[in-house]
Scaffold this motif. Structure first.
Motif, PDB file in Angstrom:
ATOM      1  N   ALA A   1      -5.167  11.263  13.959  1.00 38.42           N
ATOM      2  CA  ALA A   1      -5.729  10.880  12.697  1.00 38.42           C
ATOM      3  C   ALA A   1      -4.756  10.649  11.453  1.00 38.42           C
ATOM      4  CB  ALA A   1      -7.013  11.559  12.357  1.00 38.42           C
ATOM      5  N   GLY A   2      -4.097  11.995  11.451  1.00 38.91           N
ATOM      6  CA  GLY A   2      -2.974  12.273  10.457  1.00 38.91           C
ATOM      7  C   GLY A   2      -1.837  11.102  10.733  1.00 38.91           C
ATOM      8  N   PHE A   3      -1.481  10.977  11.809  1.00 36.69           N
ATOM      9  CA  PHE A   3      -0.314   9.914  12.054  1.00 36.69           C
ATOM     10  C   PHE A   3      -0.853   8.496  11.654  1.00 36.69           C
ATOM     11  CE2 PHE A   3       1.675   6.781  15.029  1.00 36.69           C
ATOM     12  CZ  PHE A   3       3.044   7.071  14.692  1.00 36.69           C
ATOM     13  N   ILE A   4      -1.954   8.098  11.998  1.00 40.24           N
ATOM     14  CA  ILE A   4      -2.562   6.785  11.667  1.00 40.24           C
ATOM     15  C   ILE A   4      -2.729   6.527  10.131  1.00 40.24           C
ATOM     16  CG2 ILE A   4      -4.619   5.394  11.988  1.00 40.24           C
ATOM     17  CD1 ILE A   4      -4.988   6.233  14.755  1.00 40.24           C
ATOM     18  N   GLY A   5      -3.020   7.831   9.479  1.00 43.71           N
ATOM     19  CA  GLY A   5      -3.293   7.917   8.062  1.00 43.71           C
ATOM     20  C   GLY A   5      -2.012   7.468   7.327  1.00 43.71           C
ATOM     21  N   ALA A   6      -1.070   8.391   7.855  1.00 43.65           N
ATOM     22  CA  ALA A   6       0.217   8.065   7.232  1.00 43.65           C
ATOM     23  C   ALA A   6       1.062   6.884   7.247  1.00 43.65           C
ATOM     24  CB  ALA A   6       1.101   9.306   7.757  1.00 43.65           C
ATOM     25  N   TYR A   7       0.906   6.499   8.758  1.00 37.48           N
ATOM     26  CA  TYR A   7       1.457   5.021   9.033  1.00 37.48           C
ATOM     27  C   TYR A   7       0.893   4.040   8.173  1.00 37.48           C
ATOM     28  CZ  TYR A   7       3.826   1.641  12.056  1.00 37.48           C
ATOM     29  OH  TYR A   7       4.606   0.715  12.358  1.00 37.48           O
ATOM     30  N   TRP A   8      -0.427   3.859   8.161  1.00 37.11           N
ATOM     31  CA  TRP A   8      -0.985   2.716   7.420  1.00 37.11           C
ATOM     32  C   TRP A   8      -1.259   3.148   5.838  1.00 37.11           C
ATOM     33  CZ3 TRP A   8      -1.917   2.727  12.726  1.00 37.11           C
ATOM     34  CH2 TRP A   8      -1.360   1.434  13.565  1.00 37.11           C
ATOM     35  N   ASN A   9      -0.999   4.398   5.492  1.00 40.64           N
ATOM     36  CA  ASN A   9      -1.073   4.805   4.038  1.00 40.64           C
ATOM     37  C   ASN A   9      -2.655   4.929   3.709  1.00 40.64           C
ATOM     38  OD1 ASN A   9      -0.310   5.547   1.710  1.00 40.64           O
ATOM     39  ND2 ASN A   9      -0.148   3.846   0.675  1.00 40.64           N
ATOM     40  N   ARG A  10      -3.340   5.368   4.485  1.00 41.75           N
ATOM     41  CA  ARG A  10      -4.849   6.034   4.369  1.00 41.75           C
ATOM     42  C   ARG A  10      -4.998   7.480   3.916  1.00 41.75           C
ATOM     43  NH1 ARG A  10      -4.643   1.190   5.002  1.00 41.75           N
ATOM     44  NH2 ARG A  10      -5.531  -0.026   6.417  1.00 41.75           N
ATOM     45  N   GLN A  11      -5.065   7.416   2.569  1.00 38.17           N
ATOM     46  CA  GLN A  11      -5.100   8.720   1.906  1.00 38.17           C
ATOM     47  C   GLN A  11      -6.090   9.407   2.437  1.00 38.17           C
ATOM     48  OE1 GLN A  11      -2.485  10.004  -0.028  1.00 38.17           O
ATOM     49  NE2 GLN A  11      -1.477   7.936   0.769  1.00 38.17           N
ATOM     50  N   GLY A  12      -7.358   9.029   2.495  1.00 37.65           N
ATOM     51  CA  GLY A  12      -8.527   9.704   3.097  1.00 37.65           C
ATOM     52  C   GLY A  12      -8.151  10.257   4.382  1.00 37.65           C
ATOM     53  N   LEU A  13      -7.667   9.808   5.419  1.00 42.40           N
ATOM     54  CA  LEU A  13      -7.140  10.157   6.834  1.00 42.40           C
ATOM     55  C   LEU A  13      -6.360  11.359   6.647  1.00 42.40           C
ATOM     56  CD1 LEU A  13      -7.144   7.258   9.313  1.00 42.40           C
ATOM     57  CD2 LEU A  13      -8.741   9.325   9.301  1.00 42.40           C
ATOM     58  N   LEU A  14      -5.356  11.034   5.722  1.00 41.57           N
ATOM     59  CA  LEU A  14      -4.384  12.296   5.608  1.00 41.57           C
ATOM     60  C   LEU A  14      -4.861  13.562   5.002  1.00 41.57           C
ATOM     61  CD1 LEU A  14      -1.023  10.175   3.905  1.00 41.57           C
ATOM     62  CD2 LEU A  14      -1.253  11.559   6.423  1.00 41.57           C
ATOM     63  N   ALA A  15      -5.927  13.325   3.851  1.00 43.76           N
ATOM     64  CA  ALA A  15      -6.657  14.271   3.482  1.00 43.76           C
ATOM     65  C   ALA A  15      -7.369  15.253   4.378  1.00 43.76           C
ATOM     66  CB  ALA A  15      -7.446  14.078   2.156  1.00 43.76           C
ATOM     67  N   PHE A  16      -8.102  14.199   5.249  1.00 45.21           N
ATOM     68  CA  PHE A  16      -8.745  14.712   6.317  1.00 45.21           C
ATOM     69  C   PHE A  16      -7.802  15.616   7.300  1.00 45.21           C
ATOM     70  CE2 PHE A  16     -10.359  14.433  10.792  1.00 45.21           C
ATOM     71  CZ  PHE A  16     -11.404  14.873  10.795  1.00 45.21           C
ATOM     72  N   TYR A  17      -6.962  15.039   7.819  1.00 39.79           N
ATOM     73  CA  TYR A  17      -5.851  15.688   8.478  1.00 39.79           C
ATOM     74  C   TYR A  17      -5.475  17.080   8.009  1.00 39.79           C
ATOM     75  CZ  TYR A  17      -1.167  17.039   9.883  1.00 39.79           C
ATOM     76  OH  TYR A  17      -0.096  17.673  10.191  1.00 39.79           O
ATOM     77  N   LEU A  18      -5.159  17.165   6.896  1.00 33.11           N
ATOM     78  CA  LEU A  18      -4.602  18.351   6.230  1.00 33.11           C
ATOM     79  C   LEU A  18      -5.659  19.712   6.313  1.00 33.11           C
ATOM     80  CD1 LEU A  18      -2.328  17.132   3.286  1.00 33.11           C
ATOM     81  CD2 LEU A  18      -1.785  18.148   5.184  1.00 33.11           C
ATOM     82  N   PHE A  19      -6.942  19.082   5.927  1.00 31.98           N
ATOM     83  CA  PHE A  19      -7.979  20.011   5.744  1.00 31.98           C
ATOM     84  C   PHE A  19      -8.498  20.663   7.373  1.00 31.98           C
ATOM     85  CE2 PHE A  19     -12.706  20.955   6.319  1.00 31.98           C
ATOM     86  CZ  PHE A  19     -12.851  21.848   5.497  1.00 31.98           C
TER      87      PHE A  19
END
Length: 269
Positions: free
Chosen positions: A58-76
């Motif tokens: 999920a974090g990889f997808i969020g970073a690749y397509w610049n989805r900040q919500g997914l990145l925040a979810f990944y970090l949490f």
């Protein structure tokens, strides 16, 4: 995709790779005969590894397509999983720290005393409620029968480095002084009062020493040895995950700063 997002995507891919040895260690633990008989010890490591894989994806997808919500979810979620893995490591280290083994003169294997292990393991695994099920499971496994296929002579068996489970469950305590016929058949004890397990030993291949305290101790010794090996892999992996996570947090903040600057610049223009 900005530089910070590129870095975050690479880091998430590394975290995804870290899940593979965790899952592998969990599957290795679950495949062992003793863990097959202790159901709640079988899958926690595999489950954590699978969750790390999914969260990293999920974090990889969020970073690749610049989805900040997914990145925040990944970090949490990754912070929770790293914390959970650390708790598991500390817990297993504490409960497997006491070692109930002792060396027997003239033997390649060790024997085990139940009172040498942690009270938590003893109270949860060898109590009157859980042991009958574990004992039946062990008796139906090939832990003891395969000894008869590997060792034929007494000298060969006495020099063997058999597992704690085999040492405790498949033969009587050495102190009893039984005469060797084969690894699971022993006759005429010299000192039947040397250990209470001397009376419990049976040449019935479905009984052997599965009701002995030495068998319970052997099970705990097996668990200790296996979890200590698995912990080496888990410790290395969790160190890498923490390193990836710290850099990932920094890259996430930089990506947010870059995004704000870009929006501000676009509005200013």
């Amino acid at each position: 995709m900005g530089l910070s997002n590129n870095i975050t995507a690479i880091l998430n891919f590394l975290a995804l790779l870290c899940s593979i040895p965790i899952i592998g260690a969990g599957i290795w633990l679950a495949s062992k005969p003793d863990n097959e008989c202790i159901h709640f010890f079988r899958w926690p490591v595999v489950l954590i590894g699978v969750l790390i894989l999914l969260v990293s994806l999920a974090g990889f997808i969020g970073a690749y397509w610049n989805r900040q919500g997914l990145l925040a979810f990944y970090l949490f979620c990754m912070a929770l999983l790293i914390g959970l893995l650390l708790v598991l490591l500390v817990f297993t280290f504490v409960v497997t720290r006491p070692d109930g083994s002792y060396t027997v003169m003239g033997r390649g294997f060790k024997e085990y005393r139940l009172d040498g292990f942690s009270s938590w393991l003893k109270s949860h695994l060898t109590n009157s409620r859980n042991w009958p099920k574990i004992r039946t499971c062990l008796a139906e496994s090939d832990v003891c029968p395969k000894l008869n296929q590997q060792y034929f002579a007494a000298d060969q068996f006495f020099a063997a480095d058999i597992s704690p489970l085999q040492s405790g469950c498949c033969k009587p305590p050495t102190a009893c002084g039984f005469n060797f016929v084969n690894p699971t058949l022993w006759l005429n004890p010299v000192d039947p009062m040397a250990d209470p397990d001397c009376y419990i030993w049976s040449n019935d291949q479905t009984q052997l020493c599965y009701n002995c305290n030495s068998c319970k101790a052997g099970l705990l010794g097996n668990l200790r040895r296996e979890w200590r090996k698995a912990n080496v892999v888990l410790i290395v992996t969790v160190v890498v995950l923490i390193w990836v996570y710290v850099i990932g947090c920094s890259a996430f903040k930089n990506a947010q700063t870059e995004d704000l600057f870009r929006r501000y610049k676009q509005g200013w223009i």
